[in-house]
Design a protein around this motif. Structure first.
Motif, PDB file in Angstrom:
ATOM      1  N   SER A   1       2.010 -29.568   9.128  1.00  0.00           N
ATOM      2  CA  SER A   1       1.661 -30.593   7.705  1.00  0.00           C
ATOM      3  C   SER A   1       1.403 -32.219   8.656  1.00  0.00           C
ATOM      4  O   SER A   1       2.181 -32.526   9.694  1.00  0.00           O
ATOM      5  CB  SER A   1       1.546 -30.765   7.064  1.00  0.00           C
ATOM      6  OG  SER A   1       3.317 -30.463   6.786  1.00  0.00           O
ATOM      7  N   LYS A   2       1.064 -33.213   8.101  1.00  0.00           N
ATOM      8  CA  LYS A   2       1.463 -34.238   8.437  1.00  0.00           C
ATOM      9  C   LYS A   2       2.762 -35.250   8.423  1.00  0.00           C
ATOM     10  O   LYS A   2       3.332 -35.607   9.030  1.00  0.00           O
ATOM     11  CB  LYS A   2       0.775 -34.860   7.063  1.00  0.00           C
ATOM     12  CG  LYS A   2       0.706 -35.207   6.396  1.00  0.00           C
ATOM     13  CD  LYS A   2       0.514 -35.668   5.010  1.00  0.00           C
ATOM     14  CE  LYS A   2       0.753 -35.999   3.875  1.00  0.00           C
ATOM     15  NZ  LYS A   2       0.236 -37.141   2.571  1.00  0.00           N
ATOM     16  N   ASP A   3       3.888 -34.234   7.446  1.00  0.00           N
ATOM     17  CA  ASP A   3       5.181 -34.691   7.440  1.00  0.00           C
ATOM     18  C   ASP A   3       6.290 -33.497   8.940  1.00  0.00           C
ATOM     19  O   ASP A   3       7.274 -33.578   8.876  1.00  0.00           O
ATOM     20  CB  ASP A   3       5.653 -34.572   6.222  1.00  0.00           C
ATOM     21  CG  ASP A   3       4.787 -35.165   4.855  1.00  0.00           C
ATOM     22  OD1 ASP A   3       4.747 -35.938   5.972  1.00  0.00           O
ATOM     23  OD2 ASP A   3       4.826 -35.269   3.917  1.00  0.00           O
ATOM     24  N   VAL A   4       5.314 -33.151   9.293  1.00  0.00           N
ATOM     25  CA  VAL A   4       5.741 -31.702  10.605  1.00  0.00           C
ATOM     26  C   VAL A   4       5.682 -32.221  11.947  1.00  0.00           C
ATOM     27  O   VAL A   4       3.823 -32.037  11.987  1.00  0.00           O
ATOM     28  CB  VAL A   4       5.760 -30.590  10.105  1.00  0.00           C
ATOM     29  CG1 VAL A   4       5.981 -29.764  10.654  1.00  0.00           C
ATOM     30  CG2 VAL A   4       5.755 -30.038   8.760  1.00  0.00           C
ATOM     31  N   ASN A   5       6.562 -32.731  12.793  1.00  0.00           N
ATOM     32  CA  ASN A   5       5.882 -32.968  14.387  1.00  0.00           C
ATOM     33  C   ASN A   5       5.837 -31.732  15.423  1.00  0.00           C
ATOM     34  O   ASN A   5       5.258 -30.297  14.360  1.00  0.00           O
ATOM     35  CB  ASN A   5       6.818 -33.103  15.022  1.00  0.00           C
ATOM     36  CG  ASN A   5       8.944 -32.787  14.968  1.00  0.00           C
ATOM     37  OD1 ASN A   5       8.625 -30.983  14.917  1.00  0.00           O
ATOM     38  ND2 ASN A   5       9.652 -32.928  15.369  1.00  0.00           N
ATOM     39  N   PHE A   6       5.232 -31.292  16.253  1.00  0.00           N
ATOM     40  CA  PHE A   6       5.002 -30.312  17.147  1.00  0.00           C
ATOM     41  C   PHE A   6       6.516 -29.744  17.377  1.00  0.00           C
ATOM     42  O   PHE A   6       5.546 -28.653  18.135  1.00  0.00           O
ATOM     43  CB  PHE A   6       4.346 -31.114  18.190  1.00  0.00           C
ATOM     44  CG  PHE A   6       2.765 -31.298  18.738  1.00  0.00           C
ATOM     45  CD1 PHE A   6       1.676 -30.482  17.777  1.00  0.00           C
ATOM     46  CD2 PHE A   6       2.868 -32.999  18.070  1.00  0.00           C
ATOM     47  CE1 PHE A   6       0.889 -30.929  16.910  1.00  0.00           C
ATOM     48  CE2 PHE A   6       1.184 -33.783  17.495  1.00  0.00           C
ATOM     49  CZ  PHE A   6       0.421 -32.981  17.160  1.00  0.00           C
ATOM     50  N   GLU A   7       7.152 -30.009  17.229  1.00  0.00           N
ATOM     51  CA  GLU A   7       8.503 -28.995  17.828  1.00  0.00           C
ATOM     52  C   GLU A   7       8.552 -27.708  17.045  1.00  0.00           C
ATOM     53  O   GLU A   7       7.581 -26.831  16.100  1.00  0.00           O
ATOM     54  CB  GLU A   7       9.742 -29.563  16.783  1.00  0.00           C
ATOM     55  CG  GLU A   7      11.073 -28.624  17.087  1.00  0.00           C
ATOM     56  CD  GLU A   7      12.209 -29.227  16.514  1.00  0.00           C
ATOM     57  OE1 GLU A   7      13.180 -28.518  16.759  1.00  0.00           O
ATOM     58  OE2 GLU A   7      12.418 -29.425  15.587  1.00  0.00           O
ATOM     59  N   GLY A   8       8.459 -26.210  18.109  1.00  0.00           N
ATOM     60  CA  GLY A   8       7.613 -25.532  18.567  1.00  0.00           C
ATOM     61  C   GLY A   8       6.337 -24.731  18.928  1.00  0.00           C
ATOM     62  O   GLY A   8       6.469 -24.113  19.775  1.00  0.00           O
ATOM     63  N   LEU A   9       5.815 -26.310  19.262  1.00  0.00           N
ATOM     64  CA  LEU A   9       4.302 -25.618  19.147  1.00  0.00           C
ATOM     65  C   LEU A   9       4.923 -25.312  21.342  1.00  0.00           C
ATOM     66  O   LEU A   9       3.780 -23.626  21.321  1.00  0.00           O
ATOM     67  CB  LEU A   9       4.386 -27.348  19.933  1.00  0.00           C
ATOM     68  CG  LEU A   9       2.784 -26.977  20.621  1.00  0.00           C
ATOM     69  CD1 LEU A   9       1.382 -26.429  19.677  1.00  0.00           C
ATOM     70  CD2 LEU A   9       1.859 -28.322  20.726  1.00  0.00           C
ATOM     71  N   THR A  10       5.504 -25.304  22.090  1.00  0.00           N
ATOM     72  CA  THR A  10       5.918 -24.849  23.149  1.00  0.00           C
ATOM     73  C   THR A  10       6.567 -23.149  22.831  1.00  0.00           C
ATOM     74  O   THR A  10       5.718 -22.427  24.342  1.00  0.00           O
ATOM     75  CB  THR A  10       6.935 -25.235  24.286  1.00  0.00           C
ATOM     76  OG1 THR A  10       7.802 -25.417  22.830  1.00  0.00           O
ATOM     77  CG2 THR A  10       5.474 -27.231  23.911  1.00  0.00           C
ATOM     78  N   ASN A  11       6.205 -22.826  22.388  1.00  0.00           N
ATOM     79  CA  ASN A  11       7.141 -21.427  21.905  1.00  0.00           C
ATOM     80  C   ASN A  11       5.416 -20.657  20.851  1.00  0.00           C
ATOM     81  O   ASN A  11       5.525 -18.863  21.820  1.00  0.00           O
ATOM     82  CB  ASN A  11       7.678 -20.815  20.468  1.00  0.00           C
ATOM     83  CG  ASN A  11       8.791 -21.834  20.825  1.00  0.00           C
ATOM     84  OD1 ASN A  11       9.688 -21.456  22.467  1.00  0.00           O
ATOM     85  ND2 ASN A  11       9.743 -22.002  19.910  1.00  0.00           N
ATOM     86  N   ALA A  12       4.714 -21.288  21.391  1.00  0.00           N
ATOM     87  CA  ALA A  12       3.455 -19.998  20.766  1.00  0.00           C
ATOM     88  C   ALA A  12       2.573 -20.002  22.298  1.00  0.00           C
ATOM     89  O   ALA A  12       2.208 -20.704  23.111  1.00  0.00           O
ATOM     90  CB  ALA A  12       2.535 -21.018  20.013  1.00  0.00           C
ATOM     91  N   ASP A  13       1.337 -18.669  21.367  1.00  0.00           N
ATOM     92  CA  ASP A  13       0.668 -18.219  22.810  1.00  0.00           C
ATOM     93  C   ASP A  13      -0.542 -18.742  22.754  1.00  0.00           C
ATOM     94  O   ASP A  13      -1.386 -18.641  23.359  1.00  0.00           O
ATOM     95  CB  ASP A  13       0.329 -16.980  22.667  1.00  0.00           C
ATOM     96  CG  ASP A  13       2.136 -16.329  22.573  1.00  0.00           C
ATOM     97  OD1 ASP A  13       2.196 -15.939  23.824  1.00  0.00           O
ATOM     98  OD2 ASP A  13       2.498 -14.709  21.743  1.00  0.00           O
ATOM     99  N   VAL A  14      -1.206 -19.194  21.480  1.00  0.00           N
ATOM    100  CA  VAL A  14      -1.924 -20.146  20.375  1.00  0.00           C
ATOM    101  C   VAL A  14      -2.190 -20.722  19.776  1.00  0.00           C
ATOM    102  O   VAL A  14      -0.590 -20.519  18.949  1.00  0.00           O
ATOM    103  CB  VAL A  14      -3.559 -19.043  20.200  1.00  0.00           C
ATOM    104  CG1 VAL A  14      -2.903 -17.894  19.439  1.00  0.00           C
ATOM    105  CG2 VAL A  14      -4.868 -19.460  21.124  1.00  0.00           C
ATOM    106  N   THR A  15      -2.894 -21.525  19.230  1.00  0.00           N
ATOM    107  CA  THR A  15      -2.984 -22.820  18.555  1.00  0.00           C
ATOM    108  C   THR A  15      -4.408 -22.142  18.095  1.00  0.00           C
ATOM    109  O   THR A  15      -5.069 -22.520  18.378  1.00  0.00           O
ATOM    110  CB  THR A  15      -2.505 -24.231  18.825  1.00  0.00           C
ATOM    111  OG1 THR A  15      -3.581 -24.837  19.520  1.00  0.00           O
ATOM    112  CG2 THR A  15      -1.114 -24.699  19.269  1.00  0.00           C
ATOM    113  N   ILE A  16      -3.981 -22.550  16.149  1.00  0.00           N
ATOM    114  CA  ILE A  16      -5.111 -22.999  15.734  1.00  0.00           C
ATOM    115  C   ILE A  16      -5.211 -24.176  14.686  1.00  0.00           C
ATOM    116  O   ILE A  16      -4.465 -23.730  14.400  1.00  0.00           O
ATOM    117  CB  ILE A  16      -5.478 -21.430  14.881  1.00  0.00           C
ATOM    118  CG1 ILE A  16      -5.521 -19.759  15.427  1.00  0.00           C
ATOM    119  CG2 ILE A  16      -6.857 -21.798  13.640  1.00  0.00           C
ATOM    120  CD1 ILE A  16      -5.292 -18.587  14.439  1.00  0.00           C
ATOM    121  N   ASP A  17      -5.862 -25.069  14.912  1.00  0.00           N
ATOM    122  CA  ASP A  17      -6.557 -26.436  14.545  1.00  0.00           C
ATOM    123  C   ASP A  17      -7.271 -26.197  13.494  1.00  0.00           C
ATOM    124  O   ASP A  17      -8.449 -26.199  13.872  1.00  0.00           O
ATOM    125  CB  ASP A  17      -6.210 -27.286  15.563  1.00  0.00           C
ATOM    126  CG  ASP A  17      -6.941 -28.546  14.864  1.00  0.00           C
ATOM    127  OD1 ASP A  17      -6.500 -28.985  13.815  1.00  0.00           O
ATOM    128  OD2 ASP A  17      -7.957 -28.966  15.262  1.00  0.00           O
TER     129      ASP A  17
END
Length: 233
Positions: free
Chosen positions: A31-47
């Motif tokens: 959310s707006k108060d959360v950074n991208f930490e953990g993104l590199t653990n993902a197989d795919v992102t949904i925006d």
């Protein structure tokens, strides 16, 4: 499949529930108060975020080499730069103005009807779209996709929200509480009106389609649309 949810509003929460029901794992809820930490653990992102955050979200994913499914609308002036970034990073990207199966079939119906009606200039075309009051962009991305389908198959050259010229397609964009999304296309002559309409009853169809798109996109490379996902090309 490990999913990063970039945007954790009402749509993000519905996507989360459907993804979990289908056996997937959520590794980031941004959310707006959360950074991208953990993104590199993902197989795919949904925006499914907001227009002001979409480019940052998509860029972060593509730069990390993670496939992106984006359903955020209102940012398309930067679409081609995201396509270029996807190609540069040899990543995968799907943007959809609407991920609902029914809406994507409606897009095809709209294109076909526009082709049929292009020969009959006694009919004037107009559109109406209705969404909930929290929707930030107007007209909706779905309405713009429908309008472009008409423009590509008729003598209309552009769309407008008011006071249309002869070659402009009028889109009446309304915002009403608790309306997930209703889109209508009208062909009106002096003697009759032909109308096609899609009414969403809830957010489930949008969310389910986004998860299906994410499942399809993993391990692919390139820029795709829901036509590719649904085999409509």
């Amino acid at each position: 499949m490990k999913i990063a949810l970039l945007g954790y509003g009402k749509m993000g929460k519905v996507i989360e529930r459907i993804a979990l029901e289908r056996g997937h794992e959520i590794v980031l809820r941004k959310s707006k108060d959360v950074n991208f930490e953990g993104l590199t653990n993902a197989d795919v992102t949904i925006d499914f975020s907001v227009p002001s955050a979409a480019v940052e979200n998509i860029s972060a994913s593509l730069n990390a080499g993670i496939p992106v499914v984006s359903g955020t609308t209102g940012w398309l002036e930067d679409y081609h730069s995201m396509v270029s970034l996807c190609e540069e990073k040899n990543a995968a990207f799907i943007y959809g103005s609407n991920f609902s199966l029914g809406v994507n079939l409606f897009f095809e119906l709209n294109n076909h009807l526009a082709q049929l009606m292009s020969k009959f200039d006694q009919y004037k075309v107009s559109m109406e779209e209705i969404h909930h009051t929290q929707k930030l962009d107007a007209p909706s991305g779905t309405a713009i996709s429908l309008a472009n389908g008409i423009i590509n198959n008729t003598a209309y050259n552009s769309w407008t929200l008011e006071n249309p010229k002869e070659d402009e397609l009028l889109i009446d964009a309304k915002r009403i509480d608790n309306i997930p999304g209703t889109h209508s296309v009208f062909y009106t002559s002096e003697v009759d009106t032909i109308e096609i309409k899609h009414t969403a009853h809830n957010r489930e169809g949008f969310a389910f389609g986004a998860v299906i798109a994410a499942e399809w996109l993993v391990e692919k490379k390139g820029v795709f649309t829901m036509k590719d996902v649904l085999g409509l090309k």
